[in-house]
Design a protein around this motif. Structure first.
Motif, PDB file in Angstrom:
ATOM      1  N   UNK A 183       0.847  -1.199   0.000  1.00 54.92           N
ATOM      2  CA  UNK A 183       0.000   0.000   0.000  1.00 54.92           C
ATOM      3  C   UNK A 183       0.879   1.244   0.000  1.00 54.92           C
ATOM      4  N   UNK A 184       0.312   2.346  -0.486  1.00 61.09           N
ATOM      5  CA  UNK A 184       1.042   3.626  -0.479  1.00 61.09           C
ATOM      6  C   UNK A 184       0.338   4.545   0.517  1.00 61.09           C
ATOM      7  N   UNK A 185       1.135   5.162   1.399  1.00 62.07           N
ATOM      8  CA  UNK A 185       0.550   6.083   2.373  1.00 62.07           C
ATOM      9  C   UNK A 185       1.153   7.473   2.235  1.00 62.07           C
ATOM     10  N   UNK A 186       0.301   8.489   2.171  1.00 65.64           N
ATOM     11  CA  UNK A 186       0.735   9.873   2.335  1.00 65.64           C
ATOM     12  C   UNK A 186       0.347  10.228   3.768  1.00 65.64           C
ATOM     13  N   UNK A 187       1.316  10.641   4.585  1.00 61.74           N
ATOM     14  CA  UNK A 187       0.993  10.902   5.990  1.00 61.74           C
ATOM     15  C   UNK A 187       1.317  12.350   6.371  1.00 61.74           C
ATOM     16  N   UNK A 188       0.285  13.133   6.628  1.00 62.81           N
ATOM     17  CA  UNK A 188       0.435  14.549   7.037  1.00 62.81           C
ATOM     18  C   UNK A 188       1.415  15.309   6.154  1.00 62.81           C
ATOM     19  N   UNK A 189       1.293  15.133   4.856  1.00 65.57           N
ATOM     20  CA  UNK A 189       2.280  15.715   3.947  1.00 65.57           C
ATOM     21  C   UNK A 189       2.016  17.202   3.732  1.00 65.57           C
ATOM     22  N   UNK A 190       3.089  17.993   3.947  1.00 61.47           N
ATOM     23  CA  UNK A 190       3.035  19.437   3.661  1.00 61.47           C
ATOM     24  C   UNK A 190       4.150  19.707   2.667  1.00 61.47           C
TER      25      UNK A 190
END
Ligand code: ADP
Length: 614
Positions: free
Chosen positions: A366-373
């Motif tokens: 799976x691909x996760x974007x976590x709290x990306x700024x």
């Protein structure tokens, strides 16, 4: 200055043996300069012993044995000379022989140092190119193409001149100067000193001019980079230039920048040319002073030949002196160039490689974007992005232009790193994975297709270098490209034309898909891959894409909502935030942003060719 020279010579380290040999040849050829004058005096002395006696006069520090030997040699030779005409020829031939040898050593000196210079600079260019290629997308967004070309070509050539031209001057001319000076001082110390008294006077203008020349050299390089930019933009944007009748405007820009060169160029010409005549003038003053001195002082006047030797030697010193003053200028200019090259080489990659990279298995992950700024500069582009993409899913990113969709894919490919938060694939932060490994597992198809002017086969095999012809053709078949390729006169060997200009938009797109198919990567990014196509091409491309997406995790940046209705998850973005997620049916039912966008597109008078969201 010395640190800079060491840096440049350091580049030649792999070729040091030839470099040192070249330098040695320079020193030897330098020693031949006084030897040349000496040989004339010597031969004259042998042939006409009375006037030669003066030339054979040794100072007291020369060992007695050597003086005796030279005198005996002179006796023997002049005695033999009278008896034998052949011996006269042999002695006279000494002069051309010395000149020939001097020529040989000069040639070897130049040849060897050029040999080293061209290789060193080629190595530097390759190193620079490799370094540039390793830099992040952010760097290429910032710097202009013409500037990079100018630095890689023009500025590196300036360094080449240091190794090939300046080094011989640096080693040879001081030897020539000091050896000539030593001979002169030995023969006629008083006259030499008098003739040299005014020399320092010409140093001030030389120094002032060289400082100005350096500034101009830097300016010249900046303008040449600017000219490079105008050319790259005008040649590659020729369609816009022509369509909007911009030829005159572009030419005017080119003319203005080109004319800017003139004053700087002329300043460099002045700085190179003024010291020469100035030195000659000062030399002339020196000779005049010597004559005046001899006129005033009565005793111990040298013979006509002695005086001529002094004058000849002084003039022989001009060339090396002139070279040395020019050298200072050349070095100052080269320093300006080298600063630009070393600056580029020192650019740090804003996407650093991890020191201990972890292995990545993107298949089934799976691909996760976590709290990306993320912000490109000051302006925030992505804010608080949290997103999970399950393995094998088709996820569509939609939203108005500038919402940050492409930026999401840029972060996944690690063209940039986020300022805050992280991206994980199968639990591994992508910053802990080698960039090569990461990108090997992602295939990208963008709206703007980059083809190289190579054969169509080679263009497809860029997806996986080393792929066999059979694999290339299978990929082309799956991409619906085989048919049109086979119809071309040279089939798979047809050249694509620069940037693929010989192909239609749909054909280029299908080649790009074939490239992605052959890559066989578990993650696929489609960035508006069908947006520039007509309906017929779109159907062919869409069919190819459907084949490509099977069994892969796909992120599809969609332009037309009609193409993404079957997506497992639709992510609606606006101003850098995710505003809605869900399937097509869910989002329509919710009646939010997506539903309004959808209605907007399908209310269009041409539903089958729905307008873009942009
Ligand atoms: P989308 O794909 O949704 O159209 P992008 O992700 O391309 O949007 O761009 C988001 C924002 O970032 C836009 O405002 C754009 O102007 C800005 N942007 C995109 N690329 C760059 C870049 N290389 N440098 C600076 N700003 C950029």
């Amino acid at each position: 200055m010395f640190a800079f020279l060491r840096k440049v010579w350091g580049l030649a380290h792999p070729y040091r043996a030839r470099f040192q040999l070249g330098v040695l040849m320079g020193v030897i050829s330098g020693l031949f300069e006084p030897l040349m004058i000496g040989s004339v005096i010597f031969v004259y002395g042998l042939l006409f012993p009375t006037s030669g006696a003066e030339a054979m006069h040794f100072p007291s520090w020369v060992p007695q044995a050597m003086q005796n030997w030279a005198a005996a040699a002179q006796e023997a030779v002049s005695g033999g000379l009278k008896a034998h005409r052949g011996a006269v020829a042999a002695v006279v031939a000494l002069i051309p022989c010395v000149i020939l040898l001097r020529g040989l050593f000069t040639y070897l000196n130049v040849y060897l140092l050029q040999w080293v210079a061209v290789r060193t600079i080629t190595d530097l260019r390759v190193r620079l190119f490799r370094h540039l290629m390793s830099l992040s997308a952010g760097f290429f967004g910032r710097v202009r193409t013409g500037e990079l070309i100018s630095r890689s070509m023009g500025d590196t050539s300036a360094l080449q001149t240091i190794i090939s031209n300046a080094t011989p001057i640096m080693v040879k001319d001081p030897v020539v100067l000091t050896s000539l000076l030593a001979c002169l001082l030995w023969l006629h110390p008083a006259l030499t000193l008098i003739s040299m008294v005014v020399m320092p006077a010409c140093m001030a203008p030389v120094l002032i001019y060289s400082r100005k020349a350096r500034r101009s050299a830097r300016e010249l390089q900046t303008q040449s980079a600017e000219l490079g930019n105008v050319m790259v933009e005008s040649f590659s944007g020729y369609r816009v230039v022509k369509a909007y009748n911009l030829e005159e405007a572009v030419t005017e820009r080119f003319r203005v920048i080109s004319r800017g060169f003139i004053s700087h160029y002329m300043r460099i010409v002045r700085s190179l040319q003024i010291p020469g005549p100035l030195l000659e003038f000062v030399g002339g003053v020196g000779v005049a002073l010597v004559l005046a001195y001899l006129f005033v002082q009565t005793g111990n006047r040298p013979t006509g030949a002695g005086f001529l030797t002094v004058v000849l030697s002084i003039f022989a010193m001009y060339r090396p002196l002139k070279n040395l003053t020019r050298l200072y200028n050349t070095l100052e200019q080269a320093r300006a160039s080298s600063e630009r090259v070393f600056e580029l080489l020192a650019t740090v990659n804003s996407v650093p490689e991890p020191t201990h990279p972890k292995p990545l298995r993107a298949a089934g992950a799976a691909i996760h974007f976590e709290n990306v700024e993320f912000a490109y500069g000051e302006k925030p582009v992505l804010r608080g992005i949290n997103l999970e993409i399950k393995p094998g899913q088709l996820v569509a990113l939609v939203g108005p232009s500038g919402a940050g969709k492409t930026t999401m894919s840029n972060l996944l490919l690690r063209f940039y790193d986020p300022q805050r938060g992280r991206l994980r694939i199968g639990g591994v932060d992508i910053r802990d994975v080698s960039v090569l490994d990461l990108r090997n597992q992602i295939a990208l198809v963008t709206q703007e297709i980059i083809l190289f002017n190579e054969s169509l086969s080679q263009n497809i095999s860029l997806g996986r270098p080393g792929a066999s012809q059979a694999e290339i053709e299978t990929a082309a078949k799956h991409a619906n490209a085989h048919h049109f390729i086979s119809e071309m006169p040279q089939g798979y060997d047809t050249l694509a034309g620069e940037r693929g200009t010989r192909l239609s938009g749909g054909q280029r797109q299908r080649l790009a898909i074939a490239r992605a198919i052959i890559r066989n990567a578990p993650i696929l990014i489609l960035d508006e891959a069908t947006s520039s196509l007509d309906n017929e091409s779109e159907r062919a491309v869409q069919a190819a894409l459907d084949g490509l997406m099977r069994d892969r995790t796909t992120i599809c940046i969609a332009h037309r909502l009609s193409t993404i209705q079957k997506a497992d998850q639709i992510v609606v973005m606006n101003e850098g935030r995710i505003v809605e997620t869900g399937t097509h049916v869910e989002l329509i039912r919710n009646g939010g942003v997506y539903q309004r966008l959808y209605e907007l597109q399908f209310e269009s008078p041409l539903p089958s060719r729905a307008p873009a969201l942009v």
